[in-house]
Scaffold this motif. Structure first.
Motif, short mmCIF file in Angstrom:
data_model
loop_
_atom_site.label_atom_id
_atom_site.label_comp_id
_atom_site.label_asym_id
_atom_site.label_seq_id
_atom_site.Cartn_x
_atom_site.Cartn_y
_atom_site.Cartn_z
N GLY A 59 0.80 -1.22 0.00
CA GLY A 59 0.00 0.00 0.00
C GLY A 59 0.83 1.27 0.00
N PHE A 60 2.11 1.16 -0.35
CA PHE A 60 3.00 2.32 -0.36
C PHE A 60 2.50 3.38 -1.34
N LYS A 61 2.38 4.60 -0.86
CA LYS A 61 1.99 5.73 -1.71
C LYS A 61 3.04 6.82 -1.58
N PRO A 62 3.84 7.03 -2.62
CA PRO A 62 4.87 8.07 -2.52
C PRO A 62 4.24 9.45 -2.38
N ARG A 63 4.74 10.24 -1.44
CA ARG A 63 4.18 11.57 -1.24
C ARG A 63 5.16 12.45 -0.47
N ILE A 64 4.98 13.74 -0.66
CA ILE A 64 5.72 14.75 0.09
C ILE A 64 4.70 15.63 0.78
N ASP A 65 4.89 15.83 2.08
CA ASP A 65 3.98 16.68 2.86
C ASP A 65 4.71 17.93 3.31
N ILE A 66 4.05 19.06 3.09
CA ILE A 66 4.57 20.35 3.57
C ILE A 66 3.66 20.79 4.71
N LEU A 67 4.23 20.95 5.89
CA LEU A 67 3.47 21.42 7.04
C LEU A 67 3.96 22.81 7.43
N VAL A 68 3.07 23.80 7.34
CA VAL A 68 3.43 25.16 7.73
C VAL A 68 2.84 25.44 9.11
N ASN A 69 3.59 26.18 9.90
CA ASN A 69 3.16 26.49 11.27
C ASN A 69 3.49 27.96 11.56
N PRO A 70 2.56 28.86 11.27
CA PRO A 70 2.81 30.29 11.49
C PRO A 70 3.09 30.62 12.95
N GLU A 71 2.47 29.90 13.87
CA GLU A 71 2.68 30.18 15.29
C GLU A 71 4.11 29.85 15.72
N LYS A 73 6.54 29.44 13.55
CA LYS A 73 7.43 30.00 12.51
C LYS A 73 8.30 28.91 11.88
N THR A 74 7.66 27.79 11.58
CA THR A 74 8.40 26.66 11.01
C THR A 74 7.72 26.15 9.74
N ILE A 75 8.52 25.46 8.94
CA ILE A 75 8.02 24.72 7.78
C ILE A 75 8.69 23.35 7.82
N LYS A 76 7.88 22.31 7.62
CA LYS A 76 8.42 20.95 7.59
C LYS A 76 8.23 20.35 6.20
N PHE A 77 9.28 19.70 5.69
CA PHE A 77 9.25 18.98 4.42
C PHE A 77 9.39 17.50 4.75
N MET A 130 18.95 30.17 3.37
CA MET A 130 18.64 31.52 2.89
C MET A 130 17.48 32.12 3.68
N VAL A 131 16.64 31.25 4.27
CA VAL A 131 15.45 31.75 4.98
C VAL A 131 15.39 31.29 6.44
N ALA A 132 16.23 30.33 6.81
CA ALA A 132 16.11 29.74 8.15
C ALA A 132 17.30 30.09 9.04
N LEU A 175 12.49 23.73 9.03
CA LEU A 175 13.10 25.05 8.91
C LEU A 175 12.52 25.97 9.97
N PHE A 176 13.37 26.61 10.75
CA PHE A 176 12.97 27.63 11.72
C PHE A 176 13.29 28.99 11.08
N LEU A 177 12.25 29.64 10.56
CA LEU A 177 12.45 30.82 9.72
C LEU A 177 12.94 32.02 10.50
N ASN A 178 13.74 32.86 9.80
CA ASN A 178 14.12 34.11 10.44
C ASN A 178 13.00 35.14 10.26
N GLU A 179 13.08 36.21 11.00
CA GLU A 179 11.97 37.17 11.08
C GLU A 179 11.68 37.87 9.75
N ASP A 180 12.65 37.93 8.86
CA ASP A 180 12.46 38.68 7.61
C ASP A 180 11.61 37.94 6.59
N VAL A 181 11.43 36.64 6.75
CA VAL A 181 10.76 35.85 5.71
C VAL A 181 9.61 35.01 6.26
#
Length: 693
Positions: A59-71, A73-77, A130-132, A175-181
């Protein structure tokens, strides 16, 4: 000083800040690079499964999940690809520019050639910095007995690596984003960037807000095993479907099998149109399209659309999107896309393109020229084939596609050579003719005007020696030594019209003489016909008001020619005095059409010079400035007004008639200058007042 040899050393503390800041021109590109890495990881795992070195879970399903968390300030790949061992992290992450993709390709290059691997340079991961301010990696390799690895780096050259907690094969990059981005962890901004770069990547990409409490309602029988159920919703009335409230599902952002990757035979018209609307946000239906599909000597696929454009009101600049392994690179890369085809809309995917390390531009490579030439050839083949086999459709499209084709002929000699015989010209009857058809000699009505009396017709039958010579000259072209020129070497004139309304009287003369002309109203037509003349010996284009051929004149004897010459001298003095123009050229001719009193001609060379000066905005170059260089006033000796002038040279109204004849001739040729138009209107009123007396 002693001779020394050695290797240049690179200080990572100096080079790393440069990589972070200058490796990529756009900061949003980190999304593309990290998602591409995830795609590669999945592709590698699938290759290993195909080779029997690994068995994918059921049942393998290839996928990429992007999780954004504004609170936070992170993005997960997150991907479920091949993962990495501690040694691989040390080799591919801790050593800058060591490409895991290149290493994998080299290792398995003889075993399988299926799905393409995107990565090449080993630098994509560092775009994250460049952003983290800080980047974490949590990964677990597919290899048996592998231990999970946790890696952290705060953007400098120091890192920490330890055993992690991930329990499934794959990789998570946080990624733990810096304040500018911080905009990049906004869900809507993230969608915008991912759709820009990754809309057609070969692995499904999902986006969601981490720890979201947003919900959606689905039918009860549509609930998936991965859904988090919030509550069951009871039907409000009998017969209603049962529904379930669930936590909002991740949203799929890409199409893993874009239309250009399919074989043209497997694509329908509806699919082509739907793809065009989706990619270019253009709801006007394109005219037609060309599906590129090539595997040798290089891999290239794509679709080029010829859009319908209202040239008068819209820009004709198009968009050609360039992809590499379904990864968006850039719009309108001039090295790959011939300049004239940038007027079109389309997509081109070429995995063999020699990209630079930032994957944003091309390296200078002769291979790129071959790709460009191939695209040009395919477009020319499609257009010429359509002209041969679907002429009615080609005719229908011509007005819309002619600027593309003519511009292409001006810019690309090879394209011009292929397309010359398939350029269409619309004639006075609205029929579309190819260049060879335009060059066919039409039968010309050389008989006198139907209104000429029988006496003149009888006189025309008795030709004197001069008339015989004239007729022979019309039928036979002689070279400078007086020898007949072979038929194929004779200069063939194609007459043309630039303004059907302005040149209406000339058009009527042509039609009456059973002569044809083509309509050339677009700005590109003038440079285009100049090029055709330069590249095709013996072809000359001439506007219908550039000269008065013998076709439009009544046959005259030698004696009549002498009388007309004397009359020209007499009227020239009258016209000069009336118009106050010493440099005006006046000729009296015996025209077949007795309804025409006056007309002007401007030599083709002088008019083209005039057009060129207008193009370059040279001031003070109106119609009247060309009096010495080609413009000629023709007066018809068969018209009563011309007779009146010759018989009443000092009459009260002669000045007014001369001015009116001159303006009437000019107005058929080009718009009058404002001051001349004002005088023309006032004079016309005066003439009508004379009629009332």
């Amino acid at each position: 000083m002693a001779n020394r040899q050695g290797s240049l050393s690179i200080n990572s503390e100096n080079i790393f800040p440069i990589i972070k800041k200058w490796l990529y021109s756009d900061h949003d590109i980190f999304y593309r690079e990290l998602i591409s890495n995830g795609c590669d990881a999945i592709t590698k795992l699938k290759k290993l499964d195909m080779m029997g070195e690994y068995a994918l879970p059921e049942g393998f399903k290839p996928r990429i999940d992007i999780l954004v968390n504004p609170e936070e300030k992170t993005i997960k790949f997150i991907d479920n690809g091949i993962g990495m061992t501690e040694d691989e992290v040390d080799e591919y992450i801790n050593q800058i520019a060591f490409s895991g993709a290149a290493d994998f390709i080299e290792k398995y290059k003889d075993k399988t050639s299926e799905d393409q691997i995107i990565g090449h340079f080993g630098l994509g991961f560092y775009s994250a910095f460049m952003v983290a301010d800080r980047v974490n990696i949590d990964t677990l390799s597919y290899t048996e007995g592998a231990k999970p690895v946790h890696w952290e780096c705060d953007g400098g050259t120091e890192f920490t690596m330890e055993e992690g907690t991930r329990d499934t094969v794959g990789t998570t990059i946080t990624l733990f984003l810096n304040e500018d981005v911080l905009e990049f962890c906004n869900e809507y901004k993230a969608k915008e960037v991912i759709k820009k770069y990754c809309s057609f990547m070969p692995t499904e990409i999902y986006i969601a807000k981490e720890n979201t409490k947003e919900t959606q309602i689905v039918k009860k029988d549509e609930v998936l095993p991965d859904d988090t159920v919030v509550e069951e919703i009871k039907p409000e009335k009998e017969g209603d479907e049962e529904k379930t409230k669930i936590i909002k599902r991740p949203e799929l952002l890409n199409d893993t099998n874009p239309l250009w990757m399919k074989h043209p035979n497997d694509c329908t018209k509806e699919e082509y149109l739907a793809f065009y609307r989706k990619v270019f946000q253009d709801y006007k239906e394109p005219l037609f399209w060309i599906h590129l599909n090539m595997d040798y000597p290089f891999n290239l696929k794509g679709i080029l659309y010829f859009p319908k454009i209202n040239i008068e009101y819209e820009s004709i600049e198009g968009v050609i999107k360039l992809y590499n392994n379904q990864v968006f690179i850039a719009d309108n890369i001039k090295e790959v896309i011939p300049e004239f085809l940038m007027l079109l809309k389309g997509v081109i995917d070429c995995p063999d393109l020699p990209l630079n390390v930032s994957r944003s531009a091309l390296q200078n490579d002769g291979f790129v020229n071959r790709i460009s030439e191939y695209i040009t050839k395919k477009v020319a083949d499609k257009l010429s084939g359509m002209c041969k086999t679907e002429k009615e459709e080609y005719d229908k499209y011509w007005d819309d596609i002619s600027p593309f084709i003519k511009y292409g002929c001006l810019k690309d000699d090879k394209f011009c050579k292929k397309m010359t015989d398939y350029i269409l010209f619309k004639n006075l009857d609205g029929k579309y003719l190819t260049l060879p058809e335009c060059l066919e000699v039409n039968k010309i009505d050389t008989g006198d005007d139907e209104n000429e009396n029988a006496e003149n017709k009888e006189g025309a039958e008795v030709k004197d020696e001069a008339a015989d010579k004239l007729e022979k000259a019309e039928a036979e072209v002689l070279d400078k030594d007086g020898n007949p020129v072979e038929e194929e070497k004779k200069e063939k004139v194609i007459y043309y019209v630039t303004d059907e309304q302005q040149q209406a009287s000339y058009i009527q003369m042509f039609k009456k003489a059973k002569m044809d002309a083509v309509v050339l109203t677009h700005n590109i037509d003038q440079p285009f016909i100049s090029q055709l003349e330069a590249k095709n010996e013996g072809i000359k284009f001439q506007r219908i008001d550039a000269d008065l051929t013998d076709t439009f004149k009544s046959k005259t004897s030698k004696k009549e020619e002498e009388e007309l010459s004397a009359l020209s001298d007499k009227i020239k003095d009258v016209m000069k005095k009336a118009l106050k123009k010493d440099n005006i050229t006046v000729k009296v001719e015996k025209l077949k059409n007795k309804k025409i009193a006056s007309m002007v001609t401007l030599s083709e060379e002088a008019r083209r010079m005039q057009d060129m000066m207008k193009m370059y905005s040279m001031p003070g170059m109106g119609m009247n400035d060309f009096g010495k260089e080609g413009i000629t006033l023709i007066l018809n000796s068969n018209h009563p007004l011309v007779d009146y002038i010759t018989e009443h040279t000092d009459g009260d109204n002669v000045k007014m008639i001369c001015e009116q004849l001159y303006d009437l001739a000019l107005i058929q040729h080009a718009p009058l200058e404002p001051e001349a138009m004002e005088k023309f209107i006032a004079r016309s009123n005066d003439i009508m007042m004379l009629l009332t007396k």
